[in-house]
Design a protein around this motif. Sequence first.
Motif, short mmCIF file in Angstrom:
data_model
loop_
_atom_site.label_atom_id
_atom_site.label_comp_id
_atom_site.label_asym_id
_atom_site.label_seq_id
_atom_site.Cartn_x
_atom_site.Cartn_y
_atom_site.Cartn_z
N TRP A 12 0.87 -1.17 0.00
CA TRP A 12 0.00 0.00 0.00
C TRP A 12 0.91 1.22 0.00
CZ3 TRP A 12 -1.55 3.30 4.44
CH2 TRP A 12 -2.54 4.22 4.09
N GLN A 13 0.78 2.05 -1.01
CA GLN A 13 1.62 3.24 -1.10
C GLN A 13 0.79 4.47 -0.81
OE1 GLN A 13 3.38 2.64 -5.08
NE2 GLN A 13 5.31 2.72 -3.98
N VAL A 14 1.34 5.31 0.03
CA VAL A 14 0.71 6.58 0.33
C VAL A 14 1.83 7.62 0.31
CG1 VAL A 14 0.88 6.43 2.86
CG2 VAL A 14 -1.00 7.66 1.82
N ARG A 15 1.62 8.63 -0.51
CA ARG A 15 2.66 9.63 -0.73
C ARG A 15 3.97 8.95 -1.09
NH1 ARG A 15 2.06 12.03 4.67
NH2 ARG A 15 0.18 10.86 4.90
N THR A 16 5.04 9.22 -0.36
CA THR A 16 6.32 8.58 -0.66
C THR A 16 6.57 7.35 0.21
OG1 THR A 16 7.46 10.04 0.89
CG2 THR A 16 7.36 10.75 -1.41
N ASP A 17 5.67 7.10 1.18
CA ASP A 17 5.82 5.94 2.06
C ASP A 17 5.25 4.70 1.40
OD1 ASP A 17 6.93 7.53 4.03
OD2 ASP A 17 5.02 7.91 4.99
N SER A 18 5.81 3.58 1.75
CA SER A 18 5.34 2.30 1.24
C SER A 18 5.16 1.35 2.41
CB SER A 18 6.36 1.75 0.24
OG SER A 18 5.95 0.51 -0.23
N TRP A 19 3.98 0.78 2.55
CA TRP A 19 3.69 -0.15 3.63
C TRP A 19 3.33 -1.49 3.02
CZ3 TRP A 19 3.23 1.41 8.90
CH2 TRP A 19 3.47 2.77 9.11
N TRP A 20 3.75 -2.58 3.68
CA TRP A 20 3.48 -3.93 3.21
C TRP A 20 2.59 -4.65 4.21
CZ3 TRP A 20 5.01 -5.77 -1.49
CH2 TRP A 20 5.92 -4.98 -2.19
N PHE A 21 1.64 -5.42 3.69
CA PHE A 21 0.66 -6.10 4.53
C PHE A 21 0.36 -7.50 4.02
CE2 PHE A 21 -0.32 -1.59 4.92
CZ PHE A 21 -0.51 -1.44 6.28
N VAL A 22 -0.22 -8.29 4.91
CA VAL A 22 -0.88 -9.54 4.58
C VAL A 22 -2.29 -9.39 5.14
CG1 VAL A 22 -0.97 -12.01 5.06
CG2 VAL A 22 1.23 -10.92 4.59
N THR A 23 -3.30 -9.73 4.35
CA THR A 23 -4.68 -9.62 4.81
C THR A 23 -5.09 -10.91 5.52
OG1 THR A 23 -5.22 -8.15 2.96
CG2 THR A 23 -7.07 -9.25 4.06
N VAL A 24 -5.63 -10.75 6.73
CA VAL A 24 -6.15 -11.89 7.47
C VAL A 24 -7.42 -12.36 6.76
CG1 VAL A 24 -7.03 -12.68 9.71
CG2 VAL A 24 -5.18 -10.97 9.62
N PRO A 25 -7.53 -13.65 6.44
CA PRO A 25 -8.72 -14.14 5.73
C PRO A 25 -10.03 -13.82 6.47
CG PRO A 25 -7.03 -15.83 5.78
CD PRO A 25 -6.57 -14.71 6.69
N PRO A 39 -10.44 -1.37 24.35
CA PRO A 39 -10.33 -0.46 23.20
C PRO A 39 -8.89 -0.04 22.97
CG PRO A 39 -11.56 0.56 25.01
CD PRO A 39 -11.20 -0.82 25.44
N ARG A 40 -8.46 -0.06 21.72
CA ARG A 40 -7.11 0.35 21.34
C ARG A 40 -7.21 1.29 20.15
NH1 ARG A 40 -3.81 -1.75 23.91
NH2 ARG A 40 -2.07 -3.06 23.65
N GLY A 41 -6.12 1.97 19.88
CA GLY A 41 -6.08 2.89 18.75
C GLY A 41 -6.44 2.22 17.44
N PHE A 42 -7.31 2.83 16.70
CA PHE A 42 -7.72 2.38 15.36
C PHE A 42 -8.41 1.02 15.38
CE2 PHE A 42 -3.79 4.89 14.77
CZ PHE A 42 -4.33 5.98 14.10
N GLY A 43 -8.82 0.52 16.55
CA GLY A 43 -9.44 -0.80 16.63
C GLY A 43 -8.43 -1.94 16.50
N SER A 44 -7.17 -1.64 16.76
CA SER A 44 -6.10 -2.64 16.59
C SER A 44 -6.16 -3.72 17.67
CB SER A 44 -4.73 -1.96 16.62
OG SER A 44 -4.49 -1.40 17.91
N ILE A 45 -5.58 -4.88 17.35
CA ILE A 45 -5.48 -6.00 18.27
C ILE A 45 -4.01 -6.41 18.34
CG2 ILE A 45 -6.13 -8.40 18.70
CD1 ILE A 45 -8.67 -7.86 17.04
N ASP A 64 -10.64 -0.76 6.07
CA ASP A 64 -11.85 -0.23 5.47
C ASP A 64 -12.14 -0.86 4.12
OD1 ASP A 64 -12.28 1.45 7.61
OD2 ASP A 64 -11.24 3.14 6.68
N SER A 65 -11.08 -1.23 3.40
CA SER A 65 -11.27 -1.70 2.03
C SER A 65 -11.85 -3.11 1.94
CB SER A 65 -9.95 -1.65 1.26
OG SER A 65 -9.01 -2.52 1.85
#
Length: 98
Positions: A12-25, A39-45, A64-65
């Motif tokens: 996932w690229q945003v501006r000049t930053d690049s982030w890498w992910f794996v989507t949990v099924p 409760p945690r920031g952004f609903g994180s676990i 969100d996607s």
Amino acid sequence: MQIEFAAPLWQWQVRTDSWWFVTVPPEHSDELADLPLPPRGFGSIRVRVTVGTTTWTTSVFPSDSNGGYVLPMKKKVREAEKLVPEKPVQVTLETIDV
């Protein structure tokens, strides 16, 4: 809770930053969403993750996607485990604080 799955590495690229992910099924994302967590920031676990011989602590985040959770993949892990974009990554994920 511990879950195991394989999913492709994506960028996932945003501006000049690049982030890498794996989507949990979806079926595992549903299990995570049903956990009674503080409760945690952004609903994180908070999770402990193992990919190959590398284990680290991080968080999964709601996406969100796709309505599920995504797991960020550090550069250090991608390099150590020789992960390749779009190729499946075998993941063991264990929740913390549950």
